[in-house]
Structure formats: structure tokens, C-alpha cells
Design an enzyme around this catalytic site. Structure first.
Site, PDB file in Angstrom:
ATOM      1  CB  VAL A  28       1.899   8.564 -16.226  1.00  0.00           C
ATOM      2  CG1 VAL A  28       1.941   8.657 -14.709  1.00  0.00           C
ATOM      3  CG2 VAL A  28       0.566   7.986 -16.686  1.00  0.00           C
TER       4      VAL A  28
ATOM      5  CG  HIS B 290       6.515   5.440 -16.789  1.00  0.00           C
ATOM      6  ND1 HIS B 290       6.137   6.745 -16.577  1.00  0.00           N
ATOM      7  CD2 HIS B 290       6.156   5.157 -18.057  1.00  0.00           C
ATOM      8  CE1 HIS B 290       5.563   7.223 -17.665  1.00  0.00           C
ATOM      9  NE2 HIS B 290       5.571   6.270 -18.592  1.00  0.00           N
TER      10      HIS B 290
ATOM     11  CG  HIS C  79       6.971   1.769 -21.276  1.00  0.00           C
ATOM     12  ND1 HIS C  79       5.601   1.590 -21.345  1.00  0.00           N
ATOM     13  CD2 HIS C  79       7.155   3.110 -21.138  1.00  0.00           C
ATOM     14  CE1 HIS C  79       4.993   2.764 -21.269  1.00  0.00           C
ATOM     15  NE2 HIS C  79       5.923   3.706 -21.153  1.00  0.00           N
TER      16      HIS C  79
HETATM   17  P1  AMP Z   1       3.855   6.870 -21.077  1.00  0.00           P
HETATM   18  O1  AMP Z   1       3.082   7.076 -22.346  1.00  0.00           O
HETATM   19  O2  AMP Z   1       5.278   6.481 -21.305  1.00  0.00           O
HETATM   20  O3  AMP Z   1       3.704   8.021 -20.118  1.00  0.00           O
HETATM   21  O4  AMP Z   1       3.234   5.578 -20.396  1.00  0.00           O
HETATM   22  C1  AMP Z   1       2.240   5.620 -19.423  1.00  0.00           C
HETATM   23  C2  AMP Z   1       1.683   4.237 -19.341  1.00  0.00           C
HETATM   24  O5  AMP Z   1       0.944   4.120 -18.136  1.00  0.00           O
HETATM   25  C3  AMP Z   1       0.749   3.861 -20.482  1.00  0.00           C
HETATM   26  O6  AMP Z   1       1.287   2.746 -21.180  1.00  0.00           O
HETATM   27  C4  AMP Z   1      -0.569   3.544 -19.770  1.00  0.00           C
HETATM   28  O7  AMP Z   1      -1.254   2.462 -20.364  1.00  0.00           O
HETATM   29  C5  AMP Z   1      -0.111   3.220 -18.370  1.00  0.00           C
HETATM   30  N1  AMP Z   1      -1.087   3.433 -17.322  1.00  0.00           N
HETATM   31  C6  AMP Z   1      -1.900   4.510 -17.145  1.00  0.00           C
HETATM   32  N2  AMP Z   1      -2.645   4.368 -16.031  1.00  0.00           N
HETATM   33  C7  AMP Z   1      -2.305   3.171 -15.496  1.00  0.00           C
HETATM   34  C8  AMP Z   1      -2.728   2.443 -14.338  1.00  0.00           C
HETATM   35  N3  AMP Z   1      -3.677   2.911 -13.498  1.00  0.00           N
HETATM   36  N4  AMP Z   1      -2.166   1.224 -14.096  1.00  0.00           N
HETATM   37  C9  AMP Z   1      -1.228   0.728 -14.932  1.00  0.00           C
HETATM   38  N5  AMP Z   1      -0.779   1.374 -16.023  1.00  0.00           N
HETATM   39  C10 AMP Z   1      -1.314   2.573 -16.310  1.00  0.00           C
END
Ligand code: AMP
Ligand code: ZN
Length: 116
Positions: free
Chosen positions: A96, A100, A102
């Protein structure tokens, strides 16, 4: 950004389990948790990724880390420990493209977090 998933979570257009909602940051539970506590901390305004953060005036990274520590206290993992992590790009497994941080904890994480 109108088509950004996390911008829509900030605006409330897409539901999420929000645990903290501040003036500049929001924290919500990851939909696919990799640990008992897995929370994402994001800036409320759209920053695409960690390589971009310097283009913004305010010290948003500091505020994100501050939010992470606050949420860790709220979740009861401040003493047991936790991991803070940014992914970037293809090799980093970024999915995404809205910055963000984690926050992972609630169990012994080991030397590396591997997606299951
Ligand atoms: P990244 O791989 O660092 O881009 O992390 C993106 C994170 O967003 C992943 O751990 C997903 O599980 C999480 N994610 C995707 N869609 C949603 C959502 N609608 N609500 C909460 N978390 C999400
Ligand atoms: Zn966004």
C-alpha cells in the site's frame, strides 16, 4: 489522494479498527495481522512512501514514532517489547503506497518477520 486505501480509512470512507485518531496521525489494526498486536501508524495526509518523507515540512516521522509508542502503551506491549518497521518497494514487500509504520508485538517476534 482520492483512490488511496489508507486516505479512505483516514476520511472514514473505508471502515477500519482505528485505535488512535490524532490531528496528524491515525493508527488502526492490520487486516492481516502477523502478530497478536499488529497496528499500522500513518500520517493523515498522503505521503507515498518513506523515500518521500523529506519533501514535507512537518516532522511527521517523529510524530508517527510518538504515536507508535503511545499505542504500544495502550496495547500493553510497552514493557514486553515490540518492533517498528517500514517496508519500501518491491523487495521490501510494500503493498500500500501510503506511508505506514508497522507496530508488531504481543509475542516473541524472532530475528525476522516472515509473511505467512
Ligand atoms: P506493506 O506490505 O508494508 O505495504 O503493508 C500493507 C499492510 O496493509 C499489510 O500488512 C496489509 O495486511 C494491510 N492492509 C491492507 N488493507 C488493509 C485494510 N483495509 N485495513 C487494514 N490493513 C490493511
Ligand atoms: Zn493516501
Amino acid at each position: 489522494m482520492s483512490d488511496c486505501l489508507f486516505c479512505k480509512i483516514v476520511s472514514g470512507d473505508i471502515p477500519a479498527q482505528v485505535v488512535y485518531n490524532g490531528p496528524n496521525t491515525t493508527a488502526f489494526r492490520d487486516i492481516n495481522p502477523q502478530a497478536p498486536v499488529h497496528i499500522l501508524i500513518i500520517p493523515n495526509h498522503h505521503i507515498e512512501h518513506i523515500r518521500d518523507w523529506g519533501a514535507y515540512d512537518n516532522n511527521i516521522l517523529a510524530e508517527m514514532f510518538q504515536t507508535a509508542n503511545t499505542v504500544a502503551e495502550m496495547e500493553g506491549i510497552a514493557d514486553s517489547g515490540y518492533r517498528l518497521m517500514f517496508n519500501y518497494g518491491a523487495d521490501g514487500g510494500m503493498e500500500v503506497y501510503h506511508l505506514h509504520l508497522h507496530l508488531l508485538g504481543g509475542r516473541m517476534l524472532g530475528p525476522m518477520v516472515v509473511r505467512q
